[in-house]
Design a protein around this motif. Structure first.
Motif, PDB file in Angstrom:
ATOM      1  N   PRO A 198      51.044  48.322  14.253  1.00  0.00           N
ATOM      2  CA  PRO A 198      51.491  47.167  13.458  1.00  0.00           C
ATOM      3  C   PRO A 198      50.506  46.015  13.560  1.00  0.00           C
ATOM      4  CG  PRO A 198      53.267  48.020  14.838  1.00  0.00           C
ATOM      5  CD  PRO A 198      52.016  48.710  15.285  1.00  0.00           C
ATOM      6  N   LYS A 199      50.287  45.347  12.440  1.00  0.00           N
ATOM      7  CA  LYS A 199      49.418  44.177  12.454  1.00  0.00           C
ATOM      8  C   LYS A 199      50.156  43.024  13.121  1.00  0.00           C
ATOM      9  CE  LYS A 199      46.673  45.158   8.312  1.00  0.00           C
ATOM     10  NZ  LYS A 199      46.250  44.662   6.979  1.00  0.00           N
ATOM     11  N   ARG A 200      49.439  42.330  13.994  1.00  0.00           N
ATOM     12  CA  ARG A 200      50.008  41.162  14.646  1.00  0.00           C
ATOM     13  C   ARG A 200      49.007  40.036  14.571  1.00  0.00           C
ATOM     14  NH1 ARG A 200      52.429  44.229  20.020  1.00  0.00           N
ATOM     15  NH2 ARG A 200      54.014  45.443  18.914  1.00  0.00           N
ATOM     16  N   GLU A 201      49.516  38.867  14.308  1.00  0.00           N
ATOM     17  CA  GLU A 201      48.624  37.720  14.207  1.00  0.00           C
ATOM     18  C   GLU A 201      47.993  37.437  15.564  1.00  0.00           C
ATOM     19  OE1 GLU A 201      47.815  36.160  11.510  1.00  0.00           O
ATOM     20  OE2 GLU A 201      49.125  37.428  10.307  1.00  0.00           O
ATOM     21  N   ALA A 202      46.726  37.080  15.527  1.00  0.00           N
ATOM     22  CA  ALA A 202      46.059  36.711  16.781  1.00  0.00           C
ATOM     23  C   ALA A 202      46.755  35.502  17.380  1.00  0.00           C
ATOM     24  CB  ALA A 202      44.580  36.393  16.527  1.00  0.00           C
ATOM     25  N   GLN A 203      47.065  35.568  18.646  1.00  0.00           N
ATOM     26  CA  GLN A 203      47.740  34.473  19.302  1.00  0.00           C
ATOM     27  C   GLN A 203      46.806  33.274  19.392  1.00  0.00           C
ATOM     28  OE1 GLN A 203      48.793  36.334  22.991  1.00  0.00           O
ATOM     29  NE2 GLN A 203      50.844  36.801  22.286  1.00  0.00           N
ATOM     30  N   ALA A 204      47.354  32.137  19.070  1.00  0.00           N
ATOM     31  CA  ALA A 204      46.556  30.930  19.182  1.00  0.00           C
ATOM     32  C   ALA A 204      46.215  30.687  20.638  1.00  0.00           C
ATOM     33  CB  ALA A 204      47.333  29.734  18.622  1.00  0.00           C
ATOM     34  N   ALA A 205      44.956  30.476  20.901  1.00  0.00           N
ATOM     35  CA  ALA A 205      44.531  30.281  22.287  1.00  0.00           C
ATOM     36  C   ALA A 205      45.052  28.960  22.799  1.00  0.00           C
ATOM     37  CB  ALA A 205      43.003  30.301  22.377  1.00  0.00           C
ATOM     38  N   THR A 206      45.829  29.011  23.851  1.00  0.00           N
ATOM     39  CA  THR A 206      46.363  27.803  24.449  1.00  0.00           C
ATOM     40  C   THR A 206      45.353  27.156  25.388  1.00  0.00           C
ATOM     41  OG1 THR A 206      47.360  29.124  26.197  1.00  0.00           O
ATOM     42  CG2 THR A 206      48.713  28.656  24.277  1.00  0.00           C
ATOM     43  N   VAL A 207      44.341  27.899  25.760  1.00  0.00           N
ATOM     44  CA  VAL A 207      43.281  27.362  26.608  1.00  0.00           C
ATOM     45  C   VAL A 207      41.949  27.788  26.011  1.00  0.00           C
ATOM     46  CG1 VAL A 207      44.615  27.305  28.754  1.00  0.00           C
ATOM     47  CG2 VAL A 207      43.476  29.403  28.082  1.00  0.00           C
ATOM     48  N   ARG A 208      40.924  26.977  26.266  1.00  0.00           N
ATOM     49  CA  ARG A 208      39.614  27.300  25.731  1.00  0.00           C
ATOM     50  C   ARG A 208      39.004  28.510  26.429  1.00  0.00           C
ATOM     51  NH1 ARG A 208      38.544  25.099  20.799  1.00  0.00           N
ATOM     52  NH2 ARG A 208      39.262  22.965  20.730  1.00  0.00           N
ATOM     53  N   ALA A 209      39.186  28.611  27.727  1.00  0.00           N
ATOM     54  CA  ALA A 209      38.595  29.706  28.485  1.00  0.00           C
ATOM     55  C   ALA A 209      39.423  30.958  28.320  1.00  0.00           C
ATOM     56  CB  ALA A 209      38.504  29.319  29.958  1.00  0.00           C
ATOM     57  N   PRO A 210      38.798  32.152  28.391  1.00  0.00           N
ATOM     58  CA  PRO A 210      39.562  33.393  28.312  1.00  0.00           C
ATOM     59  C   PRO A 210      40.633  33.476  29.393  1.00  0.00           C
ATOM     60  CG  PRO A 210      37.216  33.828  28.078  1.00  0.00           C
ATOM     61  CD  PRO A 210      37.352  32.393  28.466  1.00  0.00           C
ATOM     62  N   LEU A 211      40.335  32.975  30.578  1.00  0.00           N
ATOM     63  CA  LEU A 211      41.318  32.909  31.651  1.00  0.00           C
ATOM     64  C   LEU A 211      41.631  31.449  31.924  1.00  0.00           C
ATOM     65  CD1 LEU A 211      40.086  35.630  34.171  1.00  0.00           C
ATOM     66  CD2 LEU A 211      42.156  35.686  32.777  1.00  0.00           C
ATOM     67  N   GLY A 212      42.898  31.083  31.790  1.00  0.00           N
ATOM     68  CA  GLY A 212      43.299  29.711  32.019  1.00  0.00           C
ATOM     69  C   GLY A 212      44.166  29.571  33.251  1.00  0.00           C
ATOM     70  N   PRO A 213      45.473  29.472  33.090  1.00  0.00           N
ATOM     71  CA  PRO A 213      46.358  29.240  34.243  1.00  0.00           C
ATOM     72  C   PRO A 213      46.343  30.361  35.267  1.00  0.00           C
ATOM     73  CG  PRO A 213      47.617  29.724  32.244  1.00  0.00           C
ATOM     74  CD  PRO A 213      46.216  29.479  31.817  1.00  0.00           C
ATOM     75  N   SER A 214      45.925  31.546  34.870  1.00  0.00           N
ATOM     76  CA  SER A 214      45.954  32.687  35.797  1.00  0.00           C
ATOM     77  C   SER A 214      44.583  32.995  36.398  1.00  0.00           C
ATOM     78  CB  SER A 214      46.474  33.936  35.066  1.00  0.00           C
ATOM     79  OG  SER A 214      47.724  33.701  34.469  1.00  0.00           O
ATOM     80  N   ARG A 215      43.627  32.104  36.227  1.00  0.00           N
ATOM     81  CA  ARG A 215      42.266  32.386  36.678  1.00  0.00           C
ATOM     82  C   ARG A 215      42.219  32.688  38.181  1.00  0.00           C
ATOM     83  NH1 ARG A 215      37.159  31.363  34.954  1.00  0.00           N
ATOM     84  NH2 ARG A 215      37.944  30.266  33.112  1.00  0.00           N
ATOM     85  N   ALA A 216      42.885  31.870  38.989  1.00  0.00           N
ATOM     86  CA  ALA A 216      42.827  32.060  40.444  1.00  0.00           C
ATOM     87  C   ALA A 216      43.449  33.395  40.848  1.00  0.00           C
ATOM     88  CB  ALA A 216      43.529  30.904  41.148  1.00  0.00           C
ATOM     89  N   ILE A 217      44.556  33.752  40.216  1.00  0.00           N
ATOM     90  CA  ILE A 217      45.223  35.017  40.541  1.00  0.00           C
ATOM     91  C   ILE A 217      44.331  36.196  40.186  1.00  0.00           C
ATOM     92  CG2 ILE A 217      47.144  36.521  39.856  1.00  0.00           C
ATOM     93  CD1 ILE A 217      48.898  34.089  39.655  1.00  0.00           C
ATOM     94  N   VAL A 218      43.755  36.171  38.998  1.00  0.00           N
ATOM     95  CA  VAL A 218      42.923  37.284  38.543  1.00  0.00           C
ATOM     96  C   VAL A 218      41.669  37.412  39.412  1.00  0.00           C
ATOM     97  CG1 VAL A 218      41.543  38.167  36.621  1.00  0.00           C
ATOM     98  CG2 VAL A 218      43.805  37.192  36.187  1.00  0.00           C
ATOM     99  N   THR A 219      41.094  36.287  39.804  1.00  0.00           N
ATOM    100  CA  THR A 219      39.907  36.330  40.667  1.00  0.00           C
ATOM    101  C   THR A 219      40.229  36.987  41.999  1.00  0.00           C
ATOM    102  OG1 THR A 219      39.017  34.328  39.632  1.00  0.00           O
ATOM    103  CG2 THR A 219      38.140  34.939  41.792  1.00  0.00           C
ATOM    104  N   ARG A 220      41.334  36.609  42.609  1.00  0.00           N
ATOM    105  CA  ARG A 220      41.718  37.219  43.888  1.00  0.00           C
ATOM    106  C   ARG A 220      42.014  38.707  43.720  1.00  0.00           C
ATOM    107  NH1 ARG A 220      46.575  34.066  46.237  1.00  0.00           N
ATOM    108  NH2 ARG A 220      46.904  33.460  44.061  1.00  0.00           N
ATOM    109  N   LEU A 221      42.709  39.063  42.640  1.00  0.00           N
ATOM    110  CA  LEU A 221      42.988  40.478  42.397  1.00  0.00           C
ATOM    111  C   LEU A 221      41.703  41.270  42.209  1.00  0.00           C
ATOM    112  CD1 LEU A 221      46.071  40.308  39.981  1.00  0.00           C
ATOM    113  CD2 LEU A 221      46.048  41.248  42.295  1.00  0.00           C
ATOM    114  N   ALA A 222      40.770  40.720  41.442  1.00  0.00           N
ATOM    115  CA  ALA A 222      39.509  41.430  41.194  1.00  0.00           C
ATOM    116  C   ALA A 222      38.745  41.675  42.482  1.00  0.00           C
ATOM    117  CB  ALA A 222      38.656  40.635  40.205  1.00  0.00           C
TER     118      ALA A 222
END
Length: 413
Positions: free
Chosen positions: A208-232
Motif C-alpha cells: 500500500p502507498k503511504r505518505e512519507a512521514q513529515a520529519a519532526t527532526v532535521r537529523a535522521p536520528l532525533g530523540p532516540s539518538r542516544a539509545i540507538v548509539t548505545r545499542l549499536a
C-alpha cells in the motif's frame, strides 16, 4: 481499498499484522534463496572467469563495504522518502546487478558493480534491503505482534538461504548430465538472480502507498539518538564475538580436536541450522511472558555457557550435544533484537535505527575471524570458543544493565 490494518490471523502469522507483511515475507524468501546460492557461487564463478584468489577476496570485500555504505545512506536519508519507493529502487538495483554479473568478465567493471550492487557474499542478510524491510515490517504490526512477525521474517530468511545454498551445486550437476559448461550455468543463475529482482519489485509494487512521514527532526536520528548509539555499540560487541566462531572456524576446531569427518560435520551443521531457525518461532511467546530485553539476555547467556563448556569437554558426543543446545538458544535474540530496536525509537527514526545498528555489526563481524585464526595458532584450540562465549556474556550483562529501565512501546522491557 484494503484497510491499512486489515485483520489477519493464520497459523503462521497471528492477529495484529497487516496483510502487506505477506508481501515482505515473500520478498525476503526469494532474496534468501538468491543470497544462499550467491554466497557459495560467487567465488567459484570468479575463479571460472580466470581471476586469482586475491581478486576474489577483493570483489567479495567490495560487496560488503558497498552494502555497508548503502545501508548508512538509507539511515541518513531514509526518513525523507517513502519506504515503498526505496524498496522499489533496491529491487531494481538487484535486477541490474544480476544482469551485470551475468554479462561482464573484466575486473574493474565487476568491481564497480560489486560495490554499488546488491550481491551478498555472507550467510546473513547484510544488504540495503534489511533496514528498509525492517522499518516497513514495524509499520505492518501492532506492538504486541511485532516480535512474532520479526521471528517469521528471520525464519523464512534462514530456511530460504539454506535452500539456495543447495542450488549452488547446480552447475556441476548440469555439467555432469549435459554438455553445458559450469560457467554457462553460473551465468544463467545470475540471470535468475536478476529475474528474482523483477519478481521482488512486483511484490513491492503491491505494498500500500503511504505518505512519507513529515520529519519532526532535521537529523535522521532525533530523540532516540542516544539509545540507538548505545545499542549499536553493544551489538557490535556481540557481532565481534560471533565472528570469532563462524562455521568454517568451528568446523576446523571439530576436525582438529576430534578428527570429525567432513560429512559428519556437514550433518551437524544441518541440524544446528534447523534448530537455530526453528527456535526463532519460540521467541515471540517467550517475549510475551518475560519481555523483549529479558528474552534477549536470559536465552543468550545459557547458550554462551554451553559454548564455553564445549571447549573443555573431551567427549565428542557431549561436545556436539552442547553445541546443538547452543544452536537452539543462540538465535532467540535475533527477532527480539529487531523488534526491540523498532520499539524503542519513534516511527520516523526506524529506517535510521535499523541502519545504524546493522552496519557496525557487519563491520565488527568482518574483523573477528582473523583474530580467531591467531587464537588457534597459539596452541589452545578452545580459545575462540571461550573468547566468544565470554564476550557474549559480557555483552548480555551490559545490555541488561544499560537498558533495564528503557521501555519499548509495548509497555515492558
Amino acid at each position: 481499498m484494503m484497510p491499512a490494518r486489515a485483520p489477519l490471523s493464520t497459523p503462521f502469522l497471528p492477529a495484529g499484522i497487516d496483510r502487506s507483511a505477506w508481501l515482505l515475507l515473500a520478498a525476503r524468501s526469494l532474496r534468501g534463496v538468491c543470497d544462499g546460492f550467491v554466497a557459495v557461487l560467487l567465488p567459484a564463478y570468479l575463479l571460472a572467469l580466470g581471476f586469482a584468489q586475491l581478486t576474489v577476496g577483493l570483489i567479495s570485500t567490495a560487496t560488503l563495504v558497498g552494502s555497508a555504505i548503502a545501508t548508512i545512506l538509507v539511515g541518513m536519508l531514509g526518513n525523507r522518502y517513502p519506504l515503498r519507493a526505496l524498496l522499489l529502487a533496491a529491487a531494481s538495483l538487484m535486477t541490474a546487478t544480476g544482469l551485470a554479473f551475468a554479462s561482464l568478465s573484466s575486473l574493474w567493471p565487476l568491481l564497480v558493480v560489486a560495490f554499488v550492487g546488491t550481491l551478498n557474499p555472507s550467510s546473513g542478510d547484510v544488504s540495503v534491503f534489511l533496514p528498509l524491510e525492517h522499518a516497513r515490517l514495524a509499520e505492518s504490526a501492532q506492538s504486541e505482534a511485532r516480535t512474532a512477525l520479526f521471528a517469521r521474517y528471520s525464519l523464512v530468511g534462514a530456511l530460504s538461504a539454506a535452500l539456495g545454498a543447495l542450488l549452488a551445486g547446480l552447475p556441476d550437476w548440469v555439467a555432469l548430465h549435459s554438455s553445458v559448461s559450469p560457467l554457462s550455468t553460473m551465468r544463467a543463475m545470475f540471470v535468475c538472480y536478476a529475474l528474482t529482482g523483477v519478481v521482488v519489485c512486483l511484490l513491492y509494487l503491491r505494498l500500500p502507498k503511504r505518505e512519507a512521514q513529515a520529519a519532526t527532526v532535521r537529523a535522521p536520528l532525533g530523540p532516540s539518538r542516544a539509545i540507538v548509539t548505545r545499542l549499536a555499540l553493544l551489538f557490535s560487541v556481540d557481532a565481534f564475538a560471533g565472528g570469532l566462531l563462524v562455521n568454517s572456524l568451528l568446523t576446523l576446531w571439530l576436525i582438529q580436536r576430534f578428527g570429525l569427518p567432513l560429512a559428519a560435520a556437514g550433518q551437524f551443521f544441518f541440524w544446528a541450522g534447523l534448530l537455530s531457525a526453528g527456535s526463532q518461532l519460540a521467541a515471540a511467546p517467550i517475549a510475551r511472558r518475560i519481555g523483549l530485553l529479558n528474552t534477549m539476555v536470559f536465552t543468550h547467556i545459557p547458550s554462551s555457557v554451553c559454548l564455553i563448556a564445549a571447549a573443555f569437554t573431551a567427549s565428542l558426543p557431549l561436545t556436539l550435544l552442547l553445541l546443538l543446545l547452543r544452536s537452539a538458544l543462540s538465535q532467540l535474540d535475533v527477532p527480539t533484537r529487531s523488534a526491540y530496536v523498532m520499539a524503542v525509537v519513534t516511527p520516523s527514526e526506524r529506517p535510521a535505527a535499523a541502519s545504524f545498528t546493522a552496519v557496525p555489526r557487519s563491520l565488527a563481524a568482518a574483523v573477528a575471524p582473523t583474530l580467531a585464526g591467531a587464537l588457534l595458532g597459539i596452541g589452545w584450540l578452545g580459545a575462540p570458543l571461550v573468547a566468544c562465549g565470554a564476550l557474549k556474556i559480557a555483552y548480555d550483562l551490559a545490555l541488561l544493565f544499560a537498558f533495564r529501565h528503557v521501555k519499548p512501546d509495548g509497555g515492558s522491557s
